[in-house]
Scaffold this motif. Sequence first.
Motif, short mmCIF file in Angstrom:
data_model
loop_
_atom_site.label_atom_id
_atom_site.label_comp_id
_atom_site.label_asym_id
_atom_site.label_seq_id
_atom_site.Cartn_x
_atom_site.Cartn_y
_atom_site.Cartn_z
N HIS A 4 41.25 47.53 43.42
CA HIS A 4 41.70 48.19 42.44
C HIS A 4 42.60 47.33 41.46
O HIS A 4 42.76 46.30 41.69
CB HIS A 4 42.71 49.38 42.77
CG HIS A 4 44.03 49.05 43.37
ND1 HIS A 4 44.39 48.31 44.64
CD2 HIS A 4 45.56 48.76 42.94
CE1 HIS A 4 45.62 47.91 44.63
NE2 HIS A 4 46.31 48.43 43.69
N SER A 31 46.49 53.94 46.15
CA SER A 31 46.33 52.44 46.21
C SER A 31 47.65 51.57 46.05
O SER A 31 48.58 52.26 45.46
CB SER A 31 45.30 51.75 45.18
OG SER A 31 44.14 52.40 45.35
N ASP A 66 50.52 50.93 42.43
CA ASP A 66 49.43 51.06 41.49
C ASP A 66 49.84 51.44 40.00
O ASP A 66 50.64 52.10 39.55
CB ASP A 66 48.68 52.49 41.94
CG ASP A 66 47.50 52.67 41.17
OD1 ASP A 66 47.01 51.82 40.39
OD2 ASP A 66 46.76 53.51 41.60
#
Length: 223
Positions: free
Chosen positions: A96, A138, A186
Amino acid sequence: MFTGLIEEIGVLRSVQRRGEAMILTISANKVLADVKMGDSISVNGVCLTVVEFDRNGFSVDVMPETFRLTNLKSIKQGSSLNLERAMMAGGRFGGHLVQGHVDGTGTIKGRIAEANAVVFTIEPNDPQLLRHVVQQGSVTLDGISLTVIAVDRDACAFSVSIIPHTLRETVLQHKHPGDTLNIECDILGKYVDHLLNFRDSHSSPTRKAGGLTESILRDNGFM
């Protein structure tokens, strides 16, 4: 920008420390394939700039802010380090969006085997980091892109499940309860939270800015 997919484990060859500033020299192989002066390499999840290199390793500067905010202050000669080069445009995006801008550290509170996986439970040293940790979302730990499997807000902790490949190919294989990990939340969650709070703090003097909640996301069309 990085993806959180570790390319290799490097070894700290030497560390020169001047107060809260450091120069790290790291032995490596794969990340040196196309290295240039000024390149960015993620070291345990920290984006650092290559200031010197040879065929066996590279050196980076660590400034005081990075020293204070990350676990790099505790590494010693011989320490294993997760390494990843900055992502290339057009490459596969397997993890990510990872900036290499660490938000803080966390302490491992548990490491438990579960079938073919190992579950790590981490307690952030700053409880406020949990506002950006979402179950099934994430998170980056020591530069590794991972999925959060549980969040326990009462215990101020969250858990991730590690498959054998990730354990074998990263420094997590050497990590146990009591060790610290760099945490980067994130980026999408951080920006959404900032924008909502910024709007709230400027739209009404009587409305108190709060944290990111499910109701806020729903009211603003994100859910």
